[in-house]
Design a protein around this motif. Structure first.
Motif, short mmCIF file in Angstrom:
data_model
loop_
_atom_site.label_atom_id
_atom_site.label_comp_id
_atom_site.label_asym_id
_atom_site.label_seq_id
_atom_site.Cartn_x
_atom_site.Cartn_y
_atom_site.Cartn_z
N ALA A 167 0.83 -1.21 0.00
CA ALA A 167 0.00 0.00 0.00
C ALA A 167 0.87 1.26 0.00
CB ALA A 167 -0.93 -0.01 1.21
N ALA A 168 1.96 1.24 0.75
CA ALA A 168 2.85 2.40 0.80
C ALA A 168 3.50 2.65 -0.56
CB ALA A 168 3.93 2.21 1.86
N VAL A 169 3.91 1.58 -1.23
CA VAL A 169 4.52 1.72 -2.56
C VAL A 169 3.48 2.23 -3.56
CG1 VAL A 169 5.53 0.45 -4.50
CG2 VAL A 169 6.34 0.03 -2.17
N ALA A 170 2.28 1.67 -3.51
CA ALA A 170 1.21 2.13 -4.41
C ALA A 170 0.94 3.62 -4.19
CB ALA A 170 -0.05 1.30 -4.20
N SER A 171 0.96 4.04 -2.94
CA SER A 171 0.74 5.45 -2.62
C SER A 171 1.89 6.33 -3.15
CB SER A 171 0.62 5.62 -1.11
OG SER A 171 0.44 6.98 -0.77
N LEU A 172 3.12 5.85 -3.00
CA LEU A 172 4.27 6.59 -3.55
C LEU A 172 4.13 6.75 -5.06
CD1 LEU A 172 7.26 4.96 -1.62
CD2 LEU A 172 6.42 7.31 -1.38
N LEU A 173 3.75 5.69 -5.73
CA LEU A 173 3.59 5.75 -7.18
C LEU A 173 2.47 6.71 -7.56
CD1 LEU A 173 3.98 1.95 -7.99
CD2 LEU A 173 5.52 3.79 -8.73
N ARG A 174 1.35 6.61 -6.89
CA ARG A 174 0.20 7.46 -7.21
C ARG A 174 0.55 8.93 -6.98
NH1 ARG A 174 -2.88 4.90 -4.36
NH2 ARG A 174 -2.81 6.12 -2.45
N ARG A 175 1.14 9.25 -5.83
CA ARG A 175 1.49 10.64 -5.53
C ARG A 175 2.57 11.16 -6.47
NH1 ARG A 175 2.22 9.32 0.44
NH2 ARG A 175 4.32 9.38 -0.33
N GLY A 176 3.56 10.30 -6.78
CA GLY A 176 4.64 10.72 -7.67
C GLY A 176 4.13 11.03 -9.06
N LEU A 177 3.28 10.16 -9.60
CA LEU A 177 2.74 10.40 -10.94
C LEU A 177 1.81 11.61 -10.96
CD1 LEU A 177 2.12 6.72 -12.08
CD2 LEU A 177 3.95 8.27 -12.83
N LYS A 178 1.04 11.78 -9.89
CA LYS A 178 0.15 12.94 -9.80
C LYS A 178 0.96 14.24 -9.79
CE LYS A 178 -3.57 14.86 -6.96
NZ LYS A 178 -4.36 14.67 -5.74
N GLN A 179 2.03 14.25 -9.00
CA GLN A 179 2.87 15.46 -8.94
C GLN A 179 3.55 15.72 -10.29
OE1 GLN A 179 5.49 15.73 -5.55
NE2 GLN A 179 6.79 17.23 -6.56
N MET A 180 4.00 14.68 -10.94
CA MET A 180 4.64 14.85 -12.26
C MET A 180 3.64 15.43 -13.27
SD MET A 180 7.12 11.54 -12.64
CE MET A 180 7.61 12.00 -14.30
N ARG A 181 2.41 14.92 -13.24
CA ARG A 181 1.39 15.43 -14.17
C ARG A 181 1.13 16.92 -13.95
NH1 ARG A 181 -1.35 10.48 -12.80
NH2 ARG A 181 -0.93 8.98 -14.44
N ARG A 182 1.15 17.34 -12.68
CA ARG A 182 0.95 18.77 -12.39
C ARG A 182 2.09 19.61 -12.92
NH1 ARG A 182 -0.87 17.29 -6.85
NH2 ARG A 182 1.30 17.61 -6.29
N GLN A 183 3.30 19.07 -12.93
CA GLN A 183 4.48 19.84 -13.35
C GLN A 183 4.63 19.88 -14.87
OE1 GLN A 183 7.74 18.01 -11.30
NE2 GLN A 183 7.10 18.79 -9.32
N LEU A 184 4.06 18.91 -15.56
CA LEU A 184 4.20 18.87 -17.01
C LEU A 184 3.13 19.72 -17.68
CD1 LEU A 184 4.96 15.07 -17.43
CD2 LEU A 184 6.57 16.96 -17.70
N PRO A 185 3.48 20.39 -18.77
CA PRO A 185 2.47 21.16 -19.48
C PRO A 185 1.42 20.22 -20.06
CG PRO A 185 4.53 21.16 -20.70
CD PRO A 185 4.78 20.45 -19.40
N PRO A 186 0.17 20.69 -20.18
CA PRO A 186 -0.88 19.81 -20.72
C PRO A 186 -0.56 19.42 -22.17
CG PRO A 186 -1.69 22.06 -20.41
CD PRO A 186 -0.30 22.02 -19.88
N ALA A 187 -0.96 18.20 -22.52
CA ALA A 187 -0.76 17.71 -23.89
C ALA A 187 -1.68 18.48 -24.81
CB ALA A 187 -1.03 16.22 -23.97
N GLU A 188 -1.15 18.79 -25.99
CA GLU A 188 -1.96 19.56 -26.96
C GLU A 188 -2.70 18.64 -27.89
OE1 GLU A 188 0.47 22.47 -28.83
OE2 GLU A 188 1.20 23.22 -26.94
#
Length: 188
Positions: A167-188
């Motif tokens: 569960a901790a690893v799944a949470s790390l993955l989910r939070r990490g990917l969510k944060q990365m998506r916020r930092q990346l510009p939206p796809a055109e």
């Protein structure tokens, strides 16, 4: 005709996060106590600076390929030092191919069918942005994301390696990917 890239666009340091991501992918995670990918990248950029007059390309994609070759040689030296072996040209060639393959896998997240030169340049820029976003993650999130999406490890393997629950690893993955998506510009 496209204008020539500016000196800032071709500054090797601009590729630091991209090279760090590639180094992380190539280094066995179990070696992290012995080898820091950032140190390998620093050595790579130093070698690139020392050999800057040998760079024959004119665009970012050619420079990234040139830097990947230098990174492959640097990693081969690290692996040789870890194994206290002699220089192995086959290892350097296989590392260069592995780095190119890793770069291609990362680009696959962003790829379109038969890209035009402008699409290729945009995809390369997106890959650099992806590497920057990954480097900005907290260490544990970055490690989990790299192990899962770059090394292809299962959540179970990551859990065992990191000494964390599933569960901790799944949470790390989910939070990490969510944060990365916020930092990346939206796809055109």
């Amino acid at each position: 005709m496209d204008p020539s890239p500016s000196p800032q666009e071709l500054a090797p340091d601009r590729f630091r996060d991209y090279l760090c991501l590639l180094a992380r992918v190539q280094l066995n995670p179990r070696w992290q106590a012995k080898v820091d990918p950032s140190d390998v990248v620093q050595q790579t950029l130093l070698k690139a600076h020392q050999a800057r007059d040998q760079f024959q390309g004119g665009d970012a994609a050619k420079q990234a390929a040139w830097l990947r070759r230098i990174l492959a040689n640097t990693l081969a030296n690290v692996f040789r030092d870890l194994g206290r072996g002699k220089r192995d040209a086959a290892l350097e060639r296989s590392l260069e191919q592995a780095l190119a393959d890793s770069s291609a896998r990362l680009e696959a997240w962003l790829v379109a069918d038969q890209p035009s030169p402008s699409e290729e340049a945009m995809r390369h820029e997106q890959l650099v942005q992806l590497a920057v976003a990954l480097e900005q993650l907290p260490d544990d999130q970055r490690e989990a994301v790299v192990l899962r999406h770059c090394h292809g490890w299962s959540v179970q393997q990551i859990s065992e390696h990191m000494g964390r629950s599933l569960a901790a690893v799944a949470s790390l993955l989910r939070r990490g990917l969510k944060q990365m998506r916020r930092q990346l510009p939206p796809a055109e």
